[in-house]
Design an enzyme around this catalytic site. Sequence first.
Site, mmCIF file in Angstrom:
data_model
loop_
_atom_site.group_PDB
_atom_site.id
_atom_site.type_symbol
_atom_site.label_atom_id
_atom_site.label_comp_id
_atom_site.label_asym_id
_atom_site.label_seq_id
_atom_site.Cartn_x
_atom_site.Cartn_y
_atom_site.Cartn_z
ATOM 1 N N ASP A 75 -4.969 8.104 2.826
ATOM 2 C CA ASP A 75 -4.262 6.610 3.185
ATOM 3 C C ASP A 75 -5.292 6.169 4.389
ATOM 4 O O ASP A 75 -6.042 7.073 4.982
ATOM 5 C CB ASP A 75 -2.811 6.889 3.696
ATOM 6 C CG ASP A 75 -2.353 5.634 4.224
ATOM 7 O OD1 ASP A 75 -2.851 4.402 3.657
ATOM 8 O OD2 ASP A 75 -1.270 5.450 5.112
ATOM 9 N N GLU A 76 -5.355 4.885 4.613
ATOM 10 C CA GLU A 76 -6.249 4.267 5.471
ATOM 11 C C GLU A 76 -7.765 4.822 5.595
ATOM 12 O O GLU A 76 -8.357 5.350 6.523
ATOM 13 C CB GLU A 76 -5.434 4.690 6.982
ATOM 14 C CG GLU A 76 -4.042 4.239 7.387
ATOM 15 C CD GLU A 76 -3.918 2.747 7.699
ATOM 16 O OE1 GLU A 76 -4.872 2.094 7.382
ATOM 17 O OE2 GLU A 76 -2.897 2.499 8.004
ATOM 18 N N ARG B 13 0.574 -8.443 10.888
ATOM 19 C CA ARG B 13 1.804 -7.929 11.188
ATOM 20 C C ARG B 13 3.062 -8.706 10.980
ATOM 21 O O ARG B 13 4.106 -8.174 11.015
ATOM 22 C CB ARG B 13 1.826 -7.335 12.809
ATOM 23 C CG ARG B 13 0.699 -6.085 13.044
ATOM 24 C CD ARG B 13 0.690 -5.109 11.922
ATOM 25 N NE ARG B 13 -0.541 -5.285 11.097
ATOM 26 C CZ ARG B 13 -0.462 -4.763 9.864
ATOM 27 N NH1 ARG B 13 0.298 -3.527 9.580
ATOM 28 N NH2 ARG B 13 -1.405 -5.146 9.009
ATOM 29 N N GLN C 59 -9.399 -3.811 7.799
ATOM 30 C CA GLN C 59 -8.620 -3.262 8.956
ATOM 31 C C GLN C 59 -9.330 -2.169 9.364
ATOM 32 O O GLN C 59 -8.705 -1.164 10.143
ATOM 33 C CB GLN C 59 -7.122 -2.983 8.387
ATOM 34 C CG GLN C 59 -6.360 -4.299 7.788
ATOM 35 C CD GLN C 59 -4.983 -3.754 7.670
ATOM 36 O OE1 GLN C 59 -4.330 -3.473 8.275
ATOM 37 N NE2 GLN C 59 -4.744 -4.143 6.342
ATOM 38 N N LYS D 193 0.711 -1.190 0.025
ATOM 39 C CA LYS D 193 0.074 0.219 0.163
ATOM 40 C C LYS D 193 0.952 1.403 -0.075
ATOM 41 O O LYS D 193 0.654 2.260 -0.758
ATOM 42 C CB LYS D 193 -0.805 -0.273 1.172
ATOM 43 C CG LYS D 193 -1.879 1.019 1.574
ATOM 44 C CD LYS D 193 -2.287 1.297 3.073
ATOM 45 C CE LYS D 193 -1.139 1.381 3.814
ATOM 46 N NZ LYS D 193 -1.687 1.700 5.317
ATOM 47 N N THR D 194 1.708 1.493 0.769
ATOM 48 C CA THR D 194 2.734 2.427 1.013
ATOM 49 C C THR D 194 3.600 2.651 -0.149
ATOM 50 O O THR D 194 3.624 3.910 -0.972
ATOM 51 C CB THR D 194 3.603 2.181 2.103
ATOM 52 O OG1 THR D 194 2.880 2.125 3.256
ATOM 53 C CG2 THR D 194 4.529 3.522 2.569
#
Length: 658
Positions: A224-225, A604, A255, A34-35
């Site tokens: 983002d997010e 994670r 998420q 994603k980043t």
Amino acid sequence: MSCDFAQHLNEAQLRAVTAPDGAVLVIAAAGTGKTRTLTHRVAWLALERGVEPRRMLLLTFTNRAAREMLERAMQLIGQDVGGLWGGTFHHAANRMLRRHATLLGYGADYSILDEDDSTRLLKACINELGLRDKKFPKAEVLGSVFSLAANRGADVAETVADRFGAHPVDLTAILKVHTLYEQRKRALNAMDFDDLLVNGLKLLQEHESVAARYQERMQHVLVDEYQDTNKLQNDFVDLLASGHGNLLAVGDDFQSIYSWRGAEVQNILSFERRHPEAQVIKLEDNYRSTPGILDVANRVIAGNPEQYQKVLRATRPAEVKPVYVKLVDGGHQARYIVGKVQQLLDSGAAQPSEIVVLYRSHYHSMELQLELTRARLDYYLMSGVRFFEQAHIKDVCSLPRLAVNPADSLAFMRLMEMLPKVGPKKAQALWRDLGQHVNLRDAAKRAQLTKLLPKDAQPLWAEVDAKIFAPGEGEGDVLDRPAELIFRLVEAFYRDYAEETFENAEQRLEDVEELMTFAAKYDDTAAFLSEMALLTNLDAEQNLHAGPPAQTIRLSTVHQAKGLEWKAVFVLWMVDGMFPAARSLEEAANEAEERRLFYVAVTRAKDYLWLCQPRMRKTREGGVMLCPPSRFLAEIDPGLLQEEKAGGMGAVPRWSRW
DNA sequence: ATAGGCTCTGTTTTT
DNA sequence: CAGAGCCTAT
């Protein structure tokens, strides 16, 4: 200077990065780059489309994420992206409001109230209305309900009724508190965190010229997010992008873990409805975790019937399965983990910085902290205490705060209450007698203040005043130099005060030293203060201590671990009532969010994952209580986990003194 | 009346 | 570990 996008990205990522103008929704499952996608999008816009960085707005959930992305984008572009606006929604709103606050009836130098300030102010409101009573809701509780209403853009009365449900509450009284609280904030020329968002949106909604200005400036809005945006943030983004429609939102509905703060998963789920021409791109190729971990993750989230069904596809070869351990109690769990950590380190399987222990609530880590200390293993706690909200930091910042905003009674009272014989009542009386306005630039006013103080405090304060306002060697007004201002306060007064007041004064004064170093970067006190208020504990640690120690393992809540990854992950207290948290389960709808939280924890992990389930926990009265295993464990096919027997009560540490 | 010291309790998650 | 609540000294 150019950048080979096709080589850096997989097919789906490349489609997202090179998508034409217009609305784009990227559904990016955990660990799917994603980043990478966002930073390459920024680089692509700059390099291939010739968009100046200053015409892009990158909204992130944390300051850390913003900084990381800006750095990476800068590397890709090969030049500075200094003009690019990147940061949290609160930051962006604050930046706009600093310029236009007067349009909304605020002074340009408004203060930002942190949670502690808000709660104090609410308490004062409750007292003033004579509502302090065992049965009346606590200020913290009211604060969180008011905040929820604000973030949802919802009616306060409805939110309150909803929140308290069957409990009998005095709705009228609560609304009175709310009204008074809003008035007080106005009188203080202050905004709380929610006001930043509320007013940021209001500014754009009610002032077309301002909206036009930012719509024109921000040719590309990237978020983002996105799954954790609330109503205000969503409206803010839609409004900013409404002219050109260049909105790229990245998120993962699986998420979404902030609904308790007003986040609305519906924002991501309804994106296509609101932007019918939107391109929707799914990223499902996971580069982070082993297949065994992904199998568990997919299994966990299958319990939630969300809309954007997606499966994490492994790209890495299969290795060991995640481990499921049953333990006797918290102490056993702690010893087990310490043992495993030592094994990981000794075998060279992982560096300390590649190991994290995750838990649902901060206090779940207590026993582990003790055990780590005993084993002399350093650890870095991503702590729940916010740096800026620690008493000593707020103490020394009360002076610059008052300097910037003479109407800030909270700062004034805090400052005065440090003096002998001045408590809440006296401070309040002073504030009243000084006309609820103390301009520190006004020497006559300061003299008047000194005269009004109790005898015990007068000589002390006179001296402090003289030292702080002594004509300095440096150029310009002391009040405009936050570091110097704090330095003078510390030297004239606070060092002695801290030593008398705090057991750990040295530690606290060290924090203040670091604060001064940070403050030295600012020659504008107002800018320094808003930056401080909007820094989270993590950011503060990054900024003030030059990052976490590189060679230590980490302890963190799952919430704070969002967006990060580690080679080895331990999840503590997989027990019903702790994970999922008992209080969350009071409302049935929250179970799904707890499950998403567990999904976040699992995803994670890159290589190793341990799920720990103690069988009992200590109760308040010193007894023990049996704990049912987390319902989430039962949802995972046993075949996906390898169950490990953690021998006996675990090894008793050699150096144990008991 | 008010400040300041003492003891007790009870903890979700955070911009 | 801090905040509420109680007590005492001024």
